[in-house]
Scaffold this motif. Structure first.
Motif, PDB file in Angstrom:
ATOM      1  N   LEU A 104       0.715  -0.975   0.334  1.00 22.58           N
ATOM      2  CA  LEU A 104       0.295  -0.021  -0.015  1.00 22.58           C
ATOM      3  C   LEU A 104       0.608   1.528   0.130  1.00 22.58           C
ATOM      4  CD1 LEU A 104      -2.834  -1.033   2.459  1.00 22.58           C
ATOM      5  CD2 LEU A 104      -2.713  -0.783  -0.263  1.00 22.58           C
ATOM      6  N   ALA A 105       2.215   0.746   0.664  1.00 20.06           N
ATOM      7  CA  ALA A 105       2.965   2.466   0.663  1.00 20.06           C
ATOM      8  C   ALA A 105       3.311   2.872  -0.276  1.00 20.06           C
ATOM      9  CB  ALA A 105       4.332   2.375   1.348  1.00 20.06           C
ATOM     10  N   ARG A 106       3.963   1.993  -1.423  1.00 23.45           N
ATOM     11  CA  ARG A 106       4.469   1.998  -3.159  1.00 23.45           C
ATOM     12  C   ARG A 106       3.634   2.105  -3.630  1.00 23.45           C
ATOM     13  NH1 ARG A 106       5.548   0.093  -7.570  1.00 23.45           N
ATOM     14  NH2 ARG A 106       7.736  -0.206  -8.301  1.00 23.45           N
ATOM     15  N   ALA A 107       1.510   1.519  -3.740  1.00 27.65           N
ATOM     16  CA  ALA A 107       0.656   2.134  -4.125  1.00 27.65           C
ATOM     17  C   ALA A 107       0.451   3.786  -4.101  1.00 27.65           C
ATOM     18  CB  ALA A 107      -0.389   1.189  -3.811  1.00 27.65           C
ATOM     19  N   ALA A 108       0.889   4.519  -2.528  1.00 27.56           N
ATOM     20  CA  ALA A 108       0.243   5.390  -2.395  1.00 27.56           C
ATOM     21  C   ALA A 108       1.540   5.829  -3.050  1.00 27.56           C
ATOM     22  CB  ALA A 108       0.619   5.468  -0.901  1.00 27.56           C
ATOM     23  N   LEU A 109       2.918   6.215  -3.137  1.00 32.01           N
ATOM     24  CA  LEU A 109       3.288   6.588  -3.452  1.00 32.01           C
ATOM     25  C   LEU A 109       3.542   6.932  -5.375  1.00 32.01           C
ATOM     26  CD1 LEU A 109       7.527   5.608  -1.874  1.00 32.01           C
ATOM     27  CD2 LEU A 109       6.155   8.424  -2.203  1.00 32.01           C
ATOM     28  N   LEU A 110       4.006   5.899  -6.455  1.00 32.23           N
ATOM     29  CA  LEU A 110       3.429   5.964  -7.769  1.00 32.23           C
ATOM     30  C   LEU A 110       1.566   7.314  -7.862  1.00 32.23           C
ATOM     31  CD1 LEU A 110       3.284   2.537  -8.733  1.00 32.23           C
ATOM     32  CD2 LEU A 110       4.602   4.039  -9.247  1.00 32.23           C
ATOM     33  N   ARG A 111       0.948   7.150  -6.708  1.00 29.91           N
ATOM     34  CA  ARG A 111      -0.941   8.222  -7.286  1.00 29.91           C
ATOM     35  C   ARG A 111      -0.209   9.134  -6.840  1.00 29.91           C
ATOM     36  NH1 ARG A 111      -5.616   7.537  -2.766  1.00 29.91           N
ATOM     37  NH2 ARG A 111      -6.971   9.524  -3.560  1.00 29.91           N
ATOM     38  N   VAL A 112       0.701   9.837  -5.808  1.00 24.67           N
ATOM     39  CA  VAL A 112       0.802  10.503  -5.403  1.00 24.67           C
ATOM     40  C   VAL A 112       2.827  11.724  -6.203  1.00 24.67           C
ATOM     41  CG1 VAL A 112       0.019  10.567  -2.786  1.00 24.67           C
ATOM     42  CG2 VAL A 112       2.543  10.282  -3.240  1.00 24.67           C
ATOM     43  N   ARG A 113       3.557  10.923  -6.348  1.00 21.98           N
ATOM     44  CA  ARG A 113       4.894  11.136  -7.268  1.00 21.98           C
ATOM     45  C   ARG A 113       4.028  10.954  -8.601  1.00 21.98           C
ATOM     46  NH1 ARG A 113       4.870  13.187  -2.652  1.00 21.98           N
ATOM     47  NH2 ARG A 113       6.573  11.853  -0.583  1.00 21.98           N
ATOM     48  N   GLY A 114       3.703  10.258  -9.430  1.00 19.78           N
ATOM     49  CA  GLY A 114       3.886  10.554 -10.921  1.00 19.78           C
ATOM     50  C   GLY A 114       4.347   9.549 -11.487  1.00 19.78           C
ATOM     51  N   PRO A 115       4.261   8.941 -12.454  1.00 22.77           N
ATOM     52  CA  PRO A 115       4.559   7.424 -12.966  1.00 22.77           C
ATOM     53  C   PRO A 115       6.342   8.218 -13.376  1.00 22.77           C
ATOM     54  CG  PRO A 115       4.350   8.904 -14.587  1.00 22.77           C
ATOM     55  CD  PRO A 115       3.165   9.286 -13.514  1.00 22.77           C
ATOM     56  N   ASP A 116       6.819   9.215 -13.677  1.00 16.56           N
ATOM     57  CA  ASP A 116       8.533   9.547 -13.769  1.00 16.56           C
ATOM     58  C   ASP A 116       9.293   9.109 -12.850  1.00 16.56           C
ATOM     59  OD1 ASP A 116       8.328   9.592 -16.642  1.00 16.56           O
ATOM     60  OD2 ASP A 116       7.608  12.086 -15.803  1.00 16.56           O
ATOM     61  N   ALA A 117       8.407   9.844 -11.294  1.00 16.72           N
ATOM     62  CA  ALA A 117       9.400  10.183 -10.039  1.00 16.72           C
ATOM     63  C   ALA A 117      10.100   8.079  -9.489  1.00 16.72           C
ATOM     64  CB  ALA A 117       8.372   9.939  -8.909  1.00 16.72           C
ATOM     65  N   ASP A 118      11.611   7.966  -8.712  1.00 18.98           N
ATOM     66  CA  ASP A 118      12.421   6.362  -8.744  1.00 18.98           C
ATOM     67  C   ASP A 118      11.442   6.814  -7.184  1.00 18.98           C
ATOM     68  OD1 ASP A 118      13.522   4.687  -8.441  1.00 18.98           O
ATOM     69  OD2 ASP A 118      15.389   6.302  -8.191  1.00 18.98           O
ATOM     70  N   VAL A 119      10.425   5.845  -7.160  1.00 20.40           N
ATOM     71  CA  VAL A 119       9.232   5.700  -6.039  1.00 20.40           C
ATOM     72  C   VAL A 119      10.744   4.469  -5.737  1.00 20.40           C
ATOM     73  CG1 VAL A 119       6.834   6.699  -6.946  1.00 20.40           C
ATOM     74  CG2 VAL A 119       7.405   4.303  -7.466  1.00 20.40           C
ATOM     75  N   ASP A 120      10.699   3.869  -6.055  1.00 18.83           N
ATOM     76  CA  ASP A 120      11.330   2.366  -4.963  1.00 18.83           C
ATOM     77  C   ASP A 120      12.710   2.969  -4.343  1.00 18.83           C
ATOM     78  OD1 ASP A 120       9.677   0.691  -6.430  1.00 18.83           O
ATOM     79  OD2 ASP A 120      10.816   0.047  -8.225  1.00 18.83           O
ATOM     80  N   ALA A 121      13.359   4.015  -4.738  1.00 15.48           N
ATOM     81  CA  ALA A 121      14.518   4.477  -4.094  1.00 15.48           C
ATOM     82  C   ALA A 121      13.629   5.505  -2.574  1.00 15.48           C
ATOM     83  CB  ALA A 121      15.408   5.684  -5.102  1.00 15.48           C
ATOM     84  N   GLU A 122      12.758   6.148  -3.327  1.00  9.88           N
ATOM     85  CA  GLU A 122      12.016   6.240  -2.083  1.00  9.88           C
ATOM     86  C   GLU A 122      11.101   5.851  -1.263  1.00  9.88           C
ATOM     87  OE1 GLU A 122       8.509  10.541  -1.082  1.00  9.88           O
ATOM     88  OE2 GLU A 122       9.227   9.556  -3.236  1.00  9.88           O
ATOM     89  N   LEU A 123      11.378   4.651  -1.272  1.00  9.88           N
ATOM     90  CA  LEU A 123      10.345   3.646  -1.164  1.00  9.88           C
ATOM     91  C   LEU A 123      11.233   2.764   0.201  1.00  9.88           C
ATOM     92  CD1 LEU A 123       7.682   2.547   0.261  1.00  9.88           C
ATOM     93  CD2 LEU A 123       8.219   0.890  -1.492  1.00  9.88           C
ATOM     94  N   LYS A 124      13.056   2.940  -0.984  1.00 11.82           N
ATOM     95  CA  LYS A 124      13.563   1.862   0.342  1.00 11.82           C
ATOM     96  C   LYS A 124      14.143   3.128   1.022  1.00 11.82           C
ATOM     97  CE  LYS A 124      18.232   0.030  -0.855  1.00 11.82           C
ATOM     98  NZ  LYS A 124      19.609  -0.145  -1.411  1.00 11.82           N
ATOM     99  N   ASP A 125      14.495   3.880   1.762  1.00 17.37           N
ATOM    100  CA  ASP A 125      14.833   4.987   2.026  1.00 17.37           C
ATOM    101  C   ASP A 125      13.775   5.692   3.245  1.00 17.37           C
ATOM    102  OD1 ASP A 125      17.485   5.732   0.960  1.00 17.37           O
ATOM    103  OD2 ASP A 125      16.453   7.451   0.559  1.00 17.37           O
ATOM    104  N   ILE A 126      12.288   5.704   2.961  1.00 16.26           N
ATOM    105  CA  ILE A 126      10.961   4.989   3.710  1.00 16.26           C
ATOM    106  C   ILE A 126      11.508   4.450   5.074  1.00 16.26           C
ATOM    107  CG2 ILE A 126       9.024   5.261   4.382  1.00 16.26           C
ATOM    108  CD1 ILE A 126       8.188   7.065   1.914  1.00 16.26           C
ATOM    109  N   ALA A 127      11.394   2.830   4.571  1.00 12.23           N
ATOM    110  CA  ALA A 127      11.698   1.486   4.940  1.00 12.23           C
ATOM    111  C   ALA A 127      12.171   1.479   5.657  1.00 12.23           C
ATOM    112  CB  ALA A 127      11.690   0.884   3.780  1.00 12.23           C
TER     113      ALA A 127
END
Length: 512
Positions: free
Chosen positions: A235-258
């Motif tokens: 759900l965290a990754r889905a939330a990041l994709l929803r608010v950051r957009g498709p061009d964002a490096d959500v995996d890197a941000e999620l890794k830092d958050i985790a």
């Protein structure tokens, strides 16, 4: 610290490439509408407190004092019972905010906002239907419990959802809606003051902002940090994709958050104890108290609460005093638009200094006008020209506050705390804000009675002192990702001795 350990690249705003998507904009605006709850209450109490039917029902002693032929204008509204009507909400908010940190961790940011909205809805119904002082105060305390929860969760929600580059502007949205709530409340007071039942409508409509946040929160997703903390990585990754957009490096941000959450979870128990006891959190603890002090000791908040009463003391009629409060609220609301344009361009410290200069000049001028033209006890009505000047200076002061110190009380605490103490730190900051608000609202009318026109000069001196402290000790946080916030303290000339390498060097030295 998690904030220091989870450095996102170079710590710049472009670390993850997040964009200002329509999804994050709508999400943050809906969440920020929780500020309507707090703002409506701030604006409603002062206007209701000078309505004759309301005073006849609950505070007849104040009404008799107003009818005395010889009276000290500054002391007309000096009543502990009357100030308790306003301050009881903030005492209840203080109590609930102490528990709100744990509630926020267990229910999430979104769930806590829903709980706050429900409490506020119940409180609005009780105050609008009050038949005695006890019922009135009980309703106000229910409102306070709601304020404690929403003020805890909403700034955290905004700070965690917004991309670093626009975090300041989006977090200001909470203050934007707060000021909108104040403006709406003053307009309601002005429209209802002519009716004997007007005060009931004014107080009862407090439930309307609660409906906005209750309905809006159902359409929000919780923050990625909150999802990860509760073991919901998908759900965290889905939330990041929803608010950051498709061009964002959500995996890197999620890794830092985790990574930050894992560090926080390993030391989650005793967060309050560590915040107060550990040297590495000394700067965070300091500003958890300093920012509320700046907010309250500027004098602008109590003037916002009691502006209709202050205008009455200055010689304005009842309707003119309410209209003056409307004008002041409108100016403050407009000034927030300016703050959203400059806070992420020029930074936080520029706004602190600009706001301080404007407020000090206006407060000293107001003090002189009321003292020189109104007489020692306010017995002389102000000449029309000076009355107009008083209103203009009050509005300019409000604009200076609204574009600077008002939004920063929510922006700075929402972004400086590392994740492992973020809920605890925000809880301390909100508790300090509500505790100081309780003290200020309970004592302001008595202070005005004692210091008279010098009250405004008293607050000007505090503005000078607090602005100097912030300019020296607060590092600039503009554009720094939350996961990299620890680095700004490590580089600061004073705080580096408490955090990062500076702390380790001191710990290894014999003198330590």
């Amino acid at each position: 610290m998690a904030a220091g350990m989870a450095n996102a690249g170079d710590g710049s705003a472009s670390a993850y490439g997040g964009q200002l998507t329509s999804s994050v904009l709508i999400t943050c605006l809906v969440a920020a509408s929780g500020g309507l709850i707090f703002g409506y209450d701030i604006g409603i109490s002062g206007g209701v407190s000078q309505m004759k039917p309301f005073l006849e029902t609950f505070f007849p002693k104040v009404l008799r004092r107003m009818a005395e032929p010889k009276r000290n204008q500054y002391c007309i509204f000096d009543s502990h019972a009357l100030t308790s009507f306003t301050s009881s909400l903030y005492l209840a908010g203080l109590v609930s905010s102490l528990a709100a940190g744990r509630v926020t961790r267990s229910l999430g940011r979104r769930g806590t906002m829903l709980a706050g909205g429900a409490l506020f809805l119940a409180g609005g119904a009780m105050t609008g239907g009050a038949v005695n002082l006890a019922m009135l105060i009980a309703g106000r305390m229910l409102l306070g419990f709601g304020v404690g929860f929403t003020n805890q969760a909403t700034p955290l929600y905004l700070a965690e959802m917004a991309p670093a580059r626009w975090r300041g502007s989006l977090t200001v949205a909470f203050q934007f809606f707060l000021s909108l709530g104040i403006l709406i409340a003053n307009l309601v007071n002005y429209g209802t003051a002519r009716h004997t039942w007007g005060w009931r409508l004014s107080l009862g409509l407090a439930g309307a902002p609660a409906i906005v946040i209750l309905v809006g929160a159902f359409f929000l997703t919780d923050t990625p940090s909150s999802f990860v903390m509760r073991g919901k990585a998908d759900l965290a990754r889905a939330a990041l994709l929803r608010v950051r957009g498709p061009d964002a490096d959500v995996d890197a941000e999620l890794k830092d958050i985790a990574r930050a959450v894992e560090t926080a979870r390993s030391s989650e128990e005793g967060a309050f104890r560590r915040l107060f006891a550990c040297r590495q959190y000394r700067p965070h603890l300091t500003f958890a108290f300093v920012m509320p002090l700046c907010h309250q000791l500027s004098g602008m908040m109590v003037l916002t609460f009691f502006s209709p009463l202050v205008f009455r003391i200055a010689g304005f009629g009842s309707n003119a005093a309410l209209m003056g409060a409307v004008i002041l609220a409108a100016v403050k609301f407009g000034s927030l638009i300016l703050s959203t344009l400059v806070i992420d361009r020029y930074g936080r410290k520029v706004l602190v200094m600009a706001g301080a200069v404007i407020m000090v000049v206006c407060q000293v001028a107001i003090s002189w006008i009321m003292g020189a033209q109104g007489g020692k006890s306010g017995e002389t009505p102000l000449p029309r020209a000076y009355g107009l000047a008083l209103l203009v200076l009050t509005c300019v002061q409000g604009a200076g506050f609204g574009m600077s110190w008002a939004p920063l009380i929510w922006v700075i605490p929402g972004e400086i705390f590392p994740l492992e103490i973020r809920s605890a730190g925000q809880s301390v900051s909100v508790s300090a804000t509500l505790g100081l608000t309780f003290v200020q609202t309970q004592t302001f009318l008595a202070l005005l009675c004692r210091l008279k026109y010098a009250t405004f000069a008293y607050y000007a001196s505090w503005v000078v002192a607090m602005a100097a402290f912030v300019m020296v000790f607060l590092p600039e946080t503009k554009g720094v990702p939350l996961e990299s916030m620890g680095s700004i303290w490590e580089r600061h000339w004073y705080w580096k001795r408490f955090v990062g390498d500076g702390q380790r060097v001191q710990a290894s030295s014999p003198s330590a």
